[in-house]
Design a protein around this motif. Structure first.
Motif, PDB file in Angstrom:
ATOM      1  N   VAL A 155       0.850  -1.203   0.000  1.00 31.57           N
ATOM      2  CA  VAL A 155       0.000   0.000   0.000  1.00 31.57           C
ATOM      3  C   VAL A 155       0.881   1.247   0.000  1.00 31.57           C
ATOM      4  CG1 VAL A 155      -1.677   1.334   1.334  1.00 31.57           C
ATOM      5  CG2 VAL A 155      -1.959  -1.136   1.112  1.00 31.57           C
ATOM      6  N   ALA A 156       1.935   1.229   0.841  1.00 34.15           N
ATOM      7  CA  ALA A 156       2.874   2.360   0.876  1.00 34.15           C
ATOM      8  C   ALA A 156       3.553   2.544  -0.475  1.00 34.15           C
ATOM      9  CB  ALA A 156       3.909   2.137   1.972  1.00 34.15           C
ATOM     10  N   MET A 157       3.871   1.432  -1.129  1.00 34.48           N
ATOM     11  CA  MET A 157       4.506   1.473  -2.443  1.00 34.48           C
ATOM     12  C   MET A 157       3.558   2.079  -3.482  1.00 34.48           C
ATOM     13  SD  MET A 157       6.031  -1.753  -4.653  1.00 34.48           S
ATOM     14  CE  MET A 157       7.143  -2.294  -3.366  1.00 34.48           C
ATOM     15  N   ALA A 158       2.298   1.661  -3.452  1.00 37.59           N
ATOM     16  CA  ALA A 158       1.314   2.150  -4.421  1.00 37.59           C
ATOM     17  C   ALA A 158       1.044   3.637  -4.251  1.00 37.59           C
ATOM     18  CB  ALA A 158       0.015   1.366  -4.285  1.00 37.59           C
ATOM     19  N   CYS A 159       1.176   4.141  -3.030  1.00 35.71           N
ATOM     20  CA  CYS A 159       0.891   5.553  -2.749  1.00 35.71           C
ATOM     21  C   CYS A 159       2.131   6.433  -2.843  1.00 35.71           C
ATOM     22  CB  CYS A 159       0.260   5.701  -1.362  1.00 35.71           C
ATOM     23  SG  CYS A 159      -1.358   4.916  -1.217  1.00 35.71           S
ATOM     24  N   ASN A 160       3.234   5.851  -3.280  1.00 34.83           N
ATOM     25  CA  ASN A 160       4.474   6.603  -3.395  1.00 34.83           C
ATOM     26  C   ASN A 160       4.771   6.887  -4.869  1.00 34.83           C
ATOM     27  OD1 ASN A 160       7.666   6.437  -3.797  1.00 34.83           O
ATOM     28  ND2 ASN A 160       7.246   7.254  -1.759  1.00 34.83           N
ATOM     29  N   SER A 161       5.284   8.066  -5.155  1.00 39.13           N
ATOM     30  CA  SER A 161       5.530   8.449  -6.556  1.00 39.13           C
ATOM     31  C   SER A 161       6.572   7.549  -7.222  1.00 39.13           C
ATOM     32  CB  SER A 161       5.987   9.911  -6.636  1.00 39.13           C
ATOM     33  OG  SER A 161       7.139  10.105  -5.839  1.00 39.13           O
ATOM     34  N   CYS A 162       7.561   7.070  -6.463  1.00 41.93           N
ATOM     35  CA  CYS A 162       8.563   6.149  -7.022  1.00 41.93           C
ATOM     36  C   CYS A 162       8.050   4.715  -7.006  1.00 41.93           C
ATOM     37  CB  CYS A 162       9.863   6.236  -6.224  1.00 41.93           C
ATOM     38  SG  CYS A 162      10.630   7.856  -6.226  1.00 41.93           S
ATOM     39  N   LYS A 207      -3.252  10.344  -4.675  1.00 36.39           N
ATOM     40  CA  LYS A 207      -2.822  10.771  -6.013  1.00 36.39           C
ATOM     41  C   LYS A 207      -2.132   9.637  -6.776  1.00 36.39           C
ATOM     42  CE  LYS A 207       0.163  14.139  -8.311  1.00 36.39           C
ATOM     43  NZ  LYS A 207       1.120  15.262  -8.127  1.00 36.39           N
ATOM     44  N   ASN A 208      -1.134   9.003  -6.157  1.00 33.94           N
ATOM     45  CA  ASN A 208      -0.406   7.919  -6.820  1.00 33.94           C
ATOM     46  C   ASN A 208      -1.158   6.595  -6.746  1.00 33.94           C
ATOM     47  OD1 ASN A 208       2.144   9.403  -7.477  1.00 33.94           O
ATOM     48  ND2 ASN A 208       2.216   9.626  -5.271  1.00 33.94           N
ATOM     49  N   ARG A 210     -11.268  14.094  -4.649  1.00 36.46           N
ATOM     50  CA  ARG A 210     -10.720  14.717  -5.872  1.00 36.46           C
ATOM     51  C   ARG A 210     -10.101  13.688  -6.811  1.00 36.46           C
ATOM     52  NH1 ARG A 210      -5.439  18.172  -4.199  1.00 36.46           N
ATOM     53  NH2 ARG A 210      -5.478  18.461  -6.459  1.00 36.46           N
ATOM     54  N   TYR A 211      -9.546  12.598  -6.261  1.00 39.81           N
ATOM     55  CA  TYR A 211      -8.979  11.543  -7.094  1.00 39.81           C
ATOM     56  C   TYR A 211      -9.964  10.389  -7.276  1.00 39.81           C
ATOM     57  CZ  TYR A 211      -4.726  14.076  -5.840  1.00 39.81           C
ATOM     58  OH  TYR A 211      -3.789  15.063  -5.655  1.00 39.81           O
ATOM     59  N   GLY A 212     -10.748  10.128  -6.239  1.00 40.70           N
ATOM     60  CA  GLY A 212     -11.685   9.013  -6.283  1.00 40.70           C
ATOM     61  C   GLY A 212     -12.762   9.153  -7.333  1.00 40.70           C
TER      62      GLY A 212
END
Length: 643
Positions: free
Chosen positions: A462-469, A506-507, A542-544
């Motif tokens: 989950v942390a990976m999916a929400c991170n820009s990298c 966002k990510n 805003r993203y959902g």
């Protein structure tokens, strides 16, 4: 025009060159505002430009020497027609020496000459503008040695080379070394963009050849290779010739390399601590050497590598500046023989590269392994050894986590000897590690990386999916050619319960979109069944709200059967398109009778037009095979309530 610089105290009683009175500078500011606002009709713009150029007449150089006004003139010249450009160049070059040596006027001259080159190529006012270019070129030809070393005149000289050749060198290459160094974090790509369409006047080629001859004969050419200004002129000339005349480009390259042999001498018995040659460690010379490698022919590249790099890559790739040259070499490699030679020399230094944080060298090596198609298993093995997770085999499942953070196993997990060690720090994401992983997912056999990715904990995913990298790592996993439906389903199941959190990030929302593109009906059903009860919250985010629309959540809640038919139709279209394109298509060229195999993997949604094509195909051709088993997956049956 001999090395003249703009004098601070020249021409004005207050000691400031280019100073304009308030009314004049106010006028040009209003001109700038009018250009930004635009014009409703073309006629209004023509009248406006005519008035401005009339006002500018006989004052071109004076206005161009003002810092603010020079920027406005550069914008104004973009709207000028061929006759206005001719008149402007005639005016500003009445004192050519002052114009090209002034820190602001030289850029205005550049813009005017570049615009004139465009008009010459399109055939507008060709004769008059060509004469102007040749006249200026003749003047520059007399003072080549001084011009190439002048901070401001060299910019104009590079523009003249571009106009004479019809090739536009990208701004990053033509910019001075100081300006490039200020663009921190941005890679400088040495590329050229051909702008010419019509044949240029023959005199242009003659003058270009004379410039090349003059530069070759310069007595101080070896000094120019390390000069911060002159080296950029040589780079631009090499790139121009690489696009227009490969033979002349190779001849100039040989001359340059011969002149720099004393600063490119290879150490006889190099060690890891040996210092690379001067040209490689110099900030100026190293960039020129990169250009020489990029423009070299296959034959010359082999000679260059064997003479100056073979057997001494270790000290070069570990040096702060010289490592960029190794990156360029890896980008140039195109044969298995070359890559094997380079890879074998680099293999034992993976950990050393990590220690000095030269991860980009490893990225370029991974790209070369993908491009050439060899040494991929050895690359993964070498990387696991470098991160201290190769032996025992149980440690290999942590390689993705270690690559994400760019930390070795000992540092990330500490001295924890448990069977399932816990990290001493939370999972950080490093952009270089992310890029390296993305390349490794392109390998033909990356089972170790896939297994390690699927072993990452749900919280870290989950942390990976929400991170820009990190989100791009997930994209690479989903797009990986060797990842099957079961692996994708396993990944999605690990994220269950967190889809709403991802949709409102966002990510994370990008990750949901990518998952949806590669999902079969079963996976789509898992995702939307979790999101449907929270549709209002989804719409308010805003993203959902984009996820709500893309996944057709509203249709799912109201008419599940229609939603299912829609998804089946989309899956069918993508599957049919993939089958059509993935079939090897042999195209015989008329001249060479060569066979070309085209294989592509379609990963994007079929457009409406493609949908219409497939609808037509479906009517003519009945497919024997049924829809995939996953397409027939129905929602779980609800137990009937007892009366």
């Amino acid at each position: 025009m001999k090395g003249k610089k703009g004098n601070k105290h020249e021409g004005k009683p207050d000691g400031r060159v280019g100073r304009l009175d308030e009314s004049t500078i106010g006028y040009y500011r209003r001109v700038s505002d009018a250009l930004k606002e635009g014009f409703e009709e073309e006629e209004h713009r023509s009248v406006f430009l005519k008035n401005v150029f009339n006002e500018l007449k006989d004052k071109e150089l004076e206005i161009s020497r003002n810092q603010t006004a020079s920027h406005i003139l550069e914008d104004l010249l973009q709207y000028a027609d061929a006759s206005q450009i001719e008149e402007f160049i005639n005016g500003i070059t009445k004192d050519l020496e002052t114009a090209v040596h002034d820190r602001f006027a030289c850029h205005v001259v550049q813009t005017a000459l570049s615009k004139a080159g465009n008009f010459i190529q399109s055939g507008e006012n060709r004769s008059a503008l060509s004469e102007l270019i040749l006249k200026i070129s003749k003047t520059f030809l007399e003072f080549v040695e001084d011009v190439v070393m002048d901070t401001y005149a060299s910019h104009v000289f590079k523009t003249i080379i571009e106009v004479l050749s019809g090739v536009k060198v990208t701004e990053e290459v033509s910019r001075s070394r100081l300006s490039r160094s200020q663009q921190r974090g941005k890679s400088v790509e040495a590329t050229t963009d051909k702008t010419g369409q019509e044949q240029l006047p023959e005199e242009f080629a003659e003058y270009l050849n004379e410039f090349i001859s003059k530069i070759k004969e310069l007595p101080n050419l070896s000094e120019l290779l390390l000069h911060p200004v002159a080296s950029t002129v040589l780079e631009a000339l090499l790139l121009v010739l690489h696009s227009t005349d490969e033979t002349k480009c190779q001849k100039l390259s040989k001359v340059v390399l011969k002149r720099c042999s004393n600063v490119l001498q290879k150490t006889e018995s190099p060690t890891q601590d040996s210092k690379p040659p001067l040209l490689m460690v110099d900030t100026i010379g190293s960039h020129l050497l990169e250009i020489l490698i990029r423009v070299s022919s296959e034959k010359e590249f082999r000679k260059l590598y064997k003479k100056h790099f073979a057997g001494c890559l270790a000290p070069i790739m570990l040096h702060t500046i010289a490592n960029h040259i190794v990156q360029t070499i890896l980008q140039k490699v195109s044969t298995e023989e070359q890559l094997e030679m380079i890879f074998d020399e680099m293999y034992n230094h993976f950990e050393d590269l990590l220690a000095v944080n030269h991860i980009q060298v490893l990225q370029r090596l991974a790209e070369a392994c993908v491009r050439v198609g060899i040494k991929q298993n050895e690359f993964i093995e070498g990387l696991l050894i470098a991160f201290h997770c190769y032996d025992p085999k149980s440690k290999q499942t942590s390689c993705v986590t270690l690559l994400c953070s760019l930390k070795t196993y000992d540092v990330y997990y500490g001295a924890n000897e448990e069977e399932t060690p816990k990290p001493v720090v939370s999972l950080p994401f490093n952009i270089q590690g992310s890029l390296l992983l993305q390349q490794m997912f392109k390998f033909k056999n990356c089972k170790t990386i896939i297994s390690s990715f699927l072993a990452v904990s749900p919280d870290d995913l989950v942390a990976m999916a929400c991170n820009s990298c990190g989100s791009h790592i997930i994209d690479a996993f989903l797009q990986c050619a060797v990842v099957g439906e079961k692996k994708r389903e396993q990944f999605v199941q690990k994220l269950q319960g967190n889809f709403m959190k991802l949709c409102c990030d966002k990510n994370g929302s990008r990750t949901i979109d990518t998952m949806w593109k590669f999902a079969n009906l079963k996976i789509k059903f898992i995702i939307i069944e979790e999101l449907a009860p929270k549709d209002r919250l989804l719409q308010s985010d805003r993203y959902g709200r984009f996820i709500f629309k893309n996944l057709a959540v509203d249709l799912f809640k109201k008419k599940k059967n229609e939603w299912k038919e829609l998804q089946n139709r989309e899956i069918r279209k993508q599957r049919m398109l993939k089958e059509l394109v993935s079939d090897s298509v042999e195209v015989k060229e008329k001249d060479g009778q060569e066979e070309v195999r085209k294989e592509e993997l379609i990963t994007t949604d079929a457009s409406d037009q493609i949908g219409e094509i497939f609808d037509g195909i479906a009517k003519k051709k009945k497919t024997k095979s049924k829809v995939l088993d996953e397409e027939d997956v129905l929602e779980p049956k609800k137990k009937k309530k007892k009366k």
